[in-house]
Design a protein around this motif. Structure first.
Motif, mmCIF file in Angstrom:
data_model
loop_
_atom_site.group_PDB
_atom_site.id
_atom_site.type_symbol
_atom_site.label_atom_id
_atom_site.label_comp_id
_atom_site.label_asym_id
_atom_site.label_seq_id
_atom_site.Cartn_x
_atom_site.Cartn_y
_atom_site.Cartn_z
ATOM 1 N N GLY A 75 0.830 -1.204 0.000
ATOM 2 C CA GLY A 75 0.000 0.000 0.000
ATOM 3 C C GLY A 75 0.865 1.254 0.000
ATOM 4 N N LYS A 76 0.259 2.347 0.467
ATOM 5 C CA LYS A 76 0.931 3.655 0.459
ATOM 6 C C LYS A 76 2.273 3.608 1.178
ATOM 7 C CE LYS A 76 -2.474 5.795 2.522
ATOM 8 N NZ LYS A 76 -3.532 4.782 2.518
ATOM 9 N N TRP B 141 4.524 -9.069 -2.559
ATOM 10 C CA TRP B 141 3.182 -9.607 -2.792
ATOM 11 C C TRP B 141 2.161 -8.593 -2.273
ATOM 12 C CZ3 TRP B 141 -0.772 -10.385 0.790
ATOM 13 C CH2 TRP B 141 -1.962 -10.855 0.222
ATOM 14 N N ALA B 142 1.166 -8.326 -3.083
ATOM 15 C CA ALA B 142 0.018 -7.530 -2.623
ATOM 16 C C ALA B 142 -1.236 -8.244 -3.112
ATOM 17 C CB ALA B 142 0.083 -6.113 -3.173
ATOM 18 N N ARG B 143 -2.332 -8.004 -2.397
ATOM 19 C CA ARG B 143 -3.562 -8.722 -2.719
ATOM 20 C C ARG B 143 -4.132 -8.294 -4.070
ATOM 21 N NH1 ARG B 143 -8.730 -7.623 0.950
ATOM 22 N NH2 ARG B 143 -8.118 -5.564 0.215
ATOM 23 N N ARG C 84 -2.052 -2.955 -7.015
ATOM 24 C CA ARG C 84 -0.815 -2.763 -6.217
ATOM 25 C C ARG C 84 0.340 -3.541 -6.849
ATOM 26 N NH1 ARG C 84 -2.276 1.136 -2.213
ATOM 27 N NH2 ARG C 84 -4.076 0.387 -1.081
ATOM 28 N N LYS D 6 -2.879 -4.419 6.272
ATOM 29 C CA LYS D 6 -3.743 -3.832 7.294
ATOM 30 C C LYS D 6 -3.740 -4.765 8.505
ATOM 31 C CE LYS D 6 -5.536 -0.098 5.394
ATOM 32 N NZ LYS D 6 -5.155 1.196 5.987
ATOM 33 N N PRO D 7 -3.612 -4.205 9.714
ATOM 34 C CA PRO D 7 -3.462 -5.049 10.909
ATOM 35 C C PRO D 7 -4.602 -6.048 11.099
ATOM 36 C CG PRO D 7 -3.245 -2.709 11.458
ATOM 37 C CD PRO D 7 -3.589 -2.774 10.008
ATOM 38 N N LEU E 275 -3.968 -14.033 7.739
ATOM 39 C CA LEU E 275 -2.837 -14.336 6.854
ATOM 40 C C LEU E 275 -1.772 -15.193 7.528
ATOM 41 C CD1 LEU E 275 -3.708 -12.545 4.488
ATOM 42 C CD2 LEU E 275 -1.468 -11.461 4.617
ATOM 43 N N VAL F 127 5.220 -2.915 10.357
ATOM 44 C CA VAL F 127 4.734 -1.543 10.547
ATOM 45 C C VAL F 127 3.260 -1.568 10.972
ATOM 46 C CG1 VAL F 127 6.336 -0.432 8.923
ATOM 47 C CG2 VAL F 127 4.158 -1.327 8.076
ATOM 48 N N MET F 128 2.730 -2.769 11.245
ATOM 49 C CA MET F 128 1.305 -2.879 11.563
ATOM 50 C C MET F 128 1.026 -2.317 12.959
ATOM 51 S SD MET F 128 0.305 -6.692 10.231
ATOM 52 C CE MET F 128 1.321 -7.496 11.455
ATOM 53 N N ALA F 129 0.077 -1.413 13.023
ATOM 54 C CA ALA F 129 -0.304 -0.868 14.324
ATOM 55 C C ALA F 129 -1.012 -1.957 15.121
ATOM 56 C CB ALA F 129 -1.230 0.329 14.120
ATOM 57 N N MET G 142 7.120 2.338 13.511
ATOM 58 C CA MET G 142 5.934 3.160 13.336
ATOM 59 C C MET G 142 6.351 4.461 12.628
ATOM 60 S SD MET G 142 2.826 2.824 13.559
ATOM 61 C CE MET G 142 2.843 1.214 14.333
ATOM 62 N N VAL H 77 3.069 9.151 7.444
ATOM 63 C CA VAL H 77 2.755 9.255 6.017
ATOM 64 C C VAL H 77 3.751 10.153 5.274
ATOM 65 C CG1 VAL H 77 1.158 11.220 6.144
ATOM 66 C CG2 VAL H 77 0.751 9.398 4.464
HETATM 67 N N1 LIG Z 1 0.157 5.055 6.213
HETATM 68 C C1 LIG Z 1 0.774 5.378 7.327
HETATM 69 O O1 LIG Z 1 1.085 6.550 7.567
HETATM 70 C C2 LIG Z 1 1.130 4.328 8.342
HETATM 71 C C3 LIG Z 1 1.904 4.708 9.452
HETATM 72 C C4 LIG Z 1 2.266 3.729 10.360
HETATM 73 C C5 LIG Z 1 1.872 2.417 10.172
HETATM 74 N N2 LIG Z 1 1.095 2.099 9.111
HETATM 75 C C6 LIG Z 1 0.723 0.686 8.930
HETATM 76 O O2 LIG Z 1 1.174 0.276 7.659
HETATM 77 C C7 LIG Z 1 0.332 -0.761 7.162
HETATM 78 C C8 LIG Z 1 -0.069 -0.411 5.744
HETATM 79 O O3 LIG Z 1 -0.702 0.837 5.755
HETATM 80 P P1 LIG Z 1 -0.927 1.676 4.419
HETATM 81 O O4 LIG Z 1 -1.154 3.066 4.836
HETATM 82 O O5 LIG Z 1 0.135 1.374 3.421
HETATM 83 O O6 LIG Z 1 -2.324 1.059 3.962
HETATM 84 P P2 LIG Z 1 -2.890 0.822 2.499
HETATM 85 O O7 LIG Z 1 -2.343 1.812 1.543
HETATM 86 O O8 LIG Z 1 -4.365 0.719 2.639
HETATM 87 O O9 LIG Z 1 -2.293 -0.630 2.120
HETATM 88 C C9 LIG Z 1 -2.650 -1.745 2.871
HETATM 89 C C10 LIG Z 1 -2.135 -3.001 2.228
HETATM 90 O O10 LIG Z 1 -2.759 -4.086 2.939
HETATM 91 C C11 LIG Z 1 -3.397 -4.898 1.987
HETATM 92 N N3 LIG Z 1 -4.604 -5.545 2.490
HETATM 93 C C12 LIG Z 1 -5.761 -4.982 2.846
HETATM 94 N N4 LIG Z 1 -6.638 -5.935 3.181
HETATM 95 C C13 LIG Z 1 -6.019 -7.136 3.035
HETATM 96 C C14 LIG Z 1 -6.401 -8.486 3.224
HETATM 97 N N5 LIG Z 1 -7.618 -8.835 3.641
HETATM 98 N N6 LIG Z 1 -5.490 -9.426 2.977
HETATM 99 C C15 LIG Z 1 -4.276 -9.102 2.544
HETATM 100 N N7 LIG Z 1 -3.863 -7.843 2.324
HETATM 101 C C16 LIG Z 1 -4.723 -6.880 2.582
HETATM 102 C C17 LIG Z 1 -3.754 -3.982 0.853
HETATM 103 O O11 LIG Z 1 -3.980 -4.806 -0.265
HETATM 104 P P3 LIG Z 1 -4.647 -4.353 -1.653
HETATM 105 O O12 LIG Z 1 -4.792 -2.867 -1.632
HETATM 106 O O13 LIG Z 1 -3.640 -4.836 -2.608
HETATM 107 O O14 LIG Z 1 -5.937 -5.058 -1.739
HETATM 108 C C18 LIG Z 1 -2.498 -3.135 0.758
HETATM 109 O O15 LIG Z 1 -1.472 -3.815 0.083
HETATM 110 C C19 LIG Z 1 -0.843 -0.870 8.114
HETATM 111 O O16 LIG Z 1 -0.639 -1.987 8.946
HETATM 112 C C20 LIG Z 1 -0.765 0.417 8.939
HETATM 113 O O17 LIG Z 1 -1.190 0.180 10.275
HETATM 114 C C21 LIG Z 1 0.721 3.006 8.174
#
Ligand SMILES: NC(=O)c1ccc[n+]([C@@H]2O[C@H](COP(=O)([O-])OP(=O)(O)OC[C@H]3O[C@@H](n4cnc5c(N)ncnc54)[C@H](OP(=O)(O)O)[C@@H]3O)[C@@H](O)[C@H]2O)c1
Length: 281
Positions: free
Chosen positions: A26-27, A50-52, A56, A85-86, A92, A107-109, A129, A132
């Motif tokens: 993801g992002k 790998w992404a779902r 992605r 996503k946590p 998984l 990085v999962m919260a 942690m 963005v």
């Molecule tokens: N963004 C931030 O600022 C930030 C900061 C600290 C920690 N985090 C942590 O970083 C992680 C990713 O966050 P993100 O912001 O990158 O989120 P994101 O852009 O929504 O990406 C999430 C990823 O998780 C995948 N996913 C969602 N549902 C799933 C499922 N059922 N099975 C398998 N994969 C699944 C998504 O897959 P698809 O989209 O390919 O379906 C995508 O690859 C999270 O755990 C979050 O807590 C994020």
């Protein structure tokens, strides 16, 4: 789009973990990988993803990364970045067969290192942690590395997150608090800018001016903060003349217990992080 089932030996050949497998693209994961490639820390060919979703995977492909299926990904790198996503980790984890010596970095919260290590049956888990601002290589990452983690794995994690900004090493017991300040804190500052913009409109400024002034003021503070001598209280005092305009505004904020409100907000974020961790027991 093709996925490869080939995988590399996860054992550290020379003690240096130099291949990264990424579960979830993801992002955040995409920002981290782009940062590592742009700083030269990793080559695109060092990264397996790998992404779902196909979307992605297509983004990863465009960066020149290797695409694999989920199970292959879990044993394809010396280091494994968990960035899904946590709420989906429980589902998984049983499907993943991660070699015990893999340098797992999450990085999962809400998932503690112990919870992740137990689910994946690995010896240790590094937790990070970031925020963005990783997308513009201006993140701060609270990084918690267990003491049993070997030096090369430790160094790898520090370099990984240094590629997208600054790293603050912390004990895991402080990670929920750091999340409340520097990860969720991005949203508090955005809310403040939104409020300032609304105030500017209310005071009769045109839309674009309201937006620009509100962002410019934040940039000014951020630039001042990057100087060695920066101290927020001193800067605030220096722009607050007795009975002046700023003093009038601060009196309103203080009457509304602005500082206490921020403390309560951060406490709520920290408490929520702890609750999420407990739910994963
Ligand atoms: N963004 C931030 O600022 C930030 C900061 C600290 C920690 N985090 C942590 O970083 C992680 C990713 O966050 P993100 O912001 O990158 O989120 P994101 O852009 O929504 O990406 C999430 C990823 O998780 C995948 N996913 C969602 N549902 C799933 C499922 N059922 N099975 C398998 N994969 C699944 C998504 O897959 P698809 O989209 O390919 O379906 C995508 O690859 C999270 O755990 C979050 O807590 C994020």
């Amino acid at each position: 789009m093709s996925t490869s089932s080939q995988h590399q030996n996860p054992a550290f050949s020379d003690g240096t973990p130099n291949t990264l497998a990424v579960l979830g693209f993801g992002k955040l994961a995409s920002a981290i990988v782009r940062g590592c490639i742009s700083t030269g820390f990793l080559k695109a060919s060092d990264v397996v993803v790998w992404a779902r979703s196909d979307a992605r995977m297509a983004q990863a492909h465009a960066l020149g990364l290797k695409l694999v299926d989920m199970k292959t990904c879990a044993h394809s790198g010396n280091a494994l970045l968990l960035s899904i996503k946590p709420q989906f980790f429980s589902e998984l984890a049983p499907q993943l067969s991660v070699p015990a010596n893999t340098n797992v970095i999450s990085v999962m919260a809400g998932w503690t290192s112990e919870q992740i290590a137990t689910r994946l049956n690995v010896t240790h888990v590094i937790r990070a942690m970031p925020n963005v601002a990783a997308e513009v290589q201006a993140a701060v990452t609270a990084l918690s590395i267990p003491k049993e983690c070997a030096a090369p794995a430790r160094e790898f994690a520090q370099k990984l997150f240094s590629s997208v900004g600054r790293v603050e090493l912390l004990h895991e017991s402080h990670l929920n608090a750091a999340t409340a300040i520097s990860s969720s804190g991005i949203a508090y500052l955005c809310l403040f800018i939104e409020a300032l913009e609304r105030a500017a409109l209310q005071l009769g400024l045109p839309n674009d001016v309201a937006k620009n002034l509100s962002i410019d003021v934040l940039q000014g503070v951020a630039k001042s903060a990057s100087t060695v001598a920066f101290d927020a209280a001193t800067l605030r005092a220096s722009v607050t003349s007795p009975n002046g305009t700023t003093a009038a505004a601060l009196a309103v904020l203080n009457a509304g217990e602005f500082s206490q409100l921020i403390t309560r907000a951060a406490q709520a974020a920290k408490d929520r992080a702890a609750e999420l961790g407990q739910a994963n027991q």
